[in-house]
Design a protein around this motif. Structure first.
Motif, short mmCIF file in Angstrom:
data_model
loop_
_atom_site.label_atom_id
_atom_site.label_comp_id
_atom_site.label_asym_id
_atom_site.label_seq_id
_atom_site.Cartn_x
_atom_site.Cartn_y
_atom_site.Cartn_z
N ARG A 27 -4.30 -4.29 -4.73
CA ARG A 27 -4.32 -3.48 -3.83
C ARG A 27 -4.74 -4.21 -2.26
O ARG A 27 -4.27 -3.62 -1.34
CB ARG A 27 -5.45 -2.33 -4.04
N ARG A 28 -5.57 -5.13 -2.31
CA ARG A 28 -6.11 -5.87 -1.20
C ARG A 28 -4.85 -6.58 -0.65
O ARG A 28 -4.59 -6.60 0.79
CB ARG A 28 -7.31 -6.65 -1.46
N ASP A 31 -2.45 -4.16 1.29
CA ASP A 31 -3.26 -3.54 2.18
C ASP A 31 -3.17 -4.74 3.28
O ASP A 31 -2.54 -4.38 4.61
CB ASP A 31 -4.63 -3.28 1.95
N CYS A 32 -3.39 -5.90 3.07
CA CYS A 32 -3.38 -6.78 4.06
C CYS A 32 -1.88 -7.17 4.51
O CYS A 32 -1.72 -7.58 5.62
CB CYS A 32 -3.79 -8.10 3.30
N VAL A 34 0.46 -4.58 4.59
CA VAL A 34 0.95 -3.67 5.55
C VAL A 34 0.20 -4.00 6.74
O VAL A 34 0.69 -3.64 8.10
CB VAL A 34 0.25 -2.25 5.17
N ASP A 35 -0.98 -4.24 7.00
CA ASP A 35 -1.90 -4.69 8.16
C ASP A 35 -1.16 -5.69 9.02
O ASP A 35 -1.52 -5.80 10.17
CB ASP A 35 -3.17 -5.12 7.88
N HIS A 68 -0.34 2.74 -4.37
CA HIS A 68 -1.11 2.28 -3.50
C HIS A 68 -0.50 2.19 -1.88
O HIS A 68 -1.20 2.63 -0.92
CB HIS A 68 -1.77 1.07 -3.72
N VAL A 69 0.50 1.79 -1.89
CA VAL A 69 1.30 1.73 -0.62
C VAL A 69 1.80 3.05 -0.25
O VAL A 69 1.62 3.37 0.94
CB VAL A 69 2.78 0.70 -0.69
N ARG A 72 3.78 4.11 3.22
CA ARG A 72 3.30 3.34 4.25
C ARG A 72 4.65 2.34 4.82
O ARG A 72 4.76 2.30 6.05
CB ARG A 72 2.05 2.58 4.36
N TRP A 301 -8.15 -11.87 7.14
CA TRP A 301 -8.18 -10.38 7.02
C TRP A 301 -9.60 -9.84 6.13
O TRP A 301 -10.37 -8.86 6.55
CB TRP A 301 -7.24 -9.96 6.02
#
Length: 303
Positions: A27-28, A31-32, A34-35, A68-69, A72, A301
């Motif tokens: 998940r991290r 997220d990283c 996407v960021d 989780h995505v 996005r 991150w």
């Protein structure tokens, strides 16, 4: 579906030091990515260590990643397998779980079992009937020669074949010929292989790139400048990242993204399952020496 362009890196699969899948780490990772402003994410690819993952783990990772995505960015799920019924089932499951695209290599198993051109066409056609866009991965790992006439036939006769990730030798020349012969049927001609040939591939007409997740935020400006018509800025941006990309491509492979993410606190371990060896300390140290001056998101991150 947005236009098939931009940077869509491959998500690494994090493990704990004991070899178990690190679900929270996954998940991290997402997220990283996407960021970092990626345009899409690919999971379960070769750079995700798909050849070291069980079927049950594939299912877990697919569901976890798509949930989780949560829309996005679009997600590509890799479904390659030698057996056509298995590939079709994987495509169906990915579609049902919300994948936007599936990616697949031609049928192969080891060095000697390779699908013919007709068998390859038949497998892609069977997946096409599932009704989800398909990316053809033309990589040397399969040992299958995907000729331009075959790729053009697939694009014209299989409605769902939309994208072509070309990462064979002389990729730019093949992209240029594919676009010239396939015309509008080639909706997404893409660069691959960690962007080691990105500038030449963009010059040949590539609209997208599938890199690793190591420094996509630093590679994306190359595509952005190129699309804007600023070749000089694109060339300068590429020159800036090329030493790190070269070290990744020639020395580290998929271990590089995990090493950078471990260094940046995204994941807790850069473990790779046997028989993959860890990076040599000197090779890893040089990777960090090349990546740190770029100040990528992944390296800070989690800190």
């Amino acid at each position: 579906m947005p236009q098939y362009e931009g940077i869509w890196p491959v998500a690494p699969t994090p493990f704990h030091d004991d070899g178990r899948i690190d679900e929270e780490g996954m998940r991290r990772v997402l997220d990283c990515m996407v960021d970092q402003g990626v345009d899409g994410i690919c999971i379960l690819a070769n750079f995700s260590e798909q050849f070291l993952i069980t079927d049950a783990e594939r299912e877990t990772l697919t569901r976890l990643s798509l949930e989780h995505v949560a829309g996005r960015v679009p997600v590509i799920v890799t479904i390659s397998h030698f057996a056509t019924p298995i590939v079709v089932d994987r495509a169906r499951r990915a579609k049902d779980q919300g994948a936007d695209i599936v990616m697949m290599m031609p049928p192969y198993h080891g060095a000697l079992m390779r699908g013919t051109a007709e068998q390859t066409f038949e497998q892609f056609r069977a997946v096409g009937e599932v009704g989800i866009p398909i990316m053809v991965q033309d990589a040397p790992l399969s040992g299958v020669d995907l000729t331009v006439p075959l790729l053009v036939r697939m694009a014209r006769e299989i409605e769902m074949v939309k994208l072509f990730k070309i990462e064979c030798a002389q990729a730019a020349a093949k992209l240029r010929t594919l676009i010239a012969e396939g015309g509008a049927a080639i909706e997404g001609p893409w660069d691959g292989e960690e962007a080691i040939t990105l500038l030449a591939d963009l010059d040949a007409g590539a609209t997208g790139a599938m890199t690793s997740a190591m420094i996509p935020d630093q590679i994306k400006p190359v595509l952005t400048h190129w699309k804007a018509g600023d070749r000089a800025a694109a060339t300068a941006a590429y020159a800036r990242v090329l030493p790190a990309v070269n070290h990744e491509n020639r020395q580290c492979g998929f271990r590089s993204a995990k090493a950078v993410m471990k260094e940046g606190g995204v994941i807790g371990s850069e473990f790779c399952r046997h028989p993959i060896a860890p990076l040599h300390p000197a090779t890893r140290a040089m990777l960090m020496d090349l990546v740190r001056p770029l100040d990528p998101v992944a390296l800070r991150w989690g800190k």
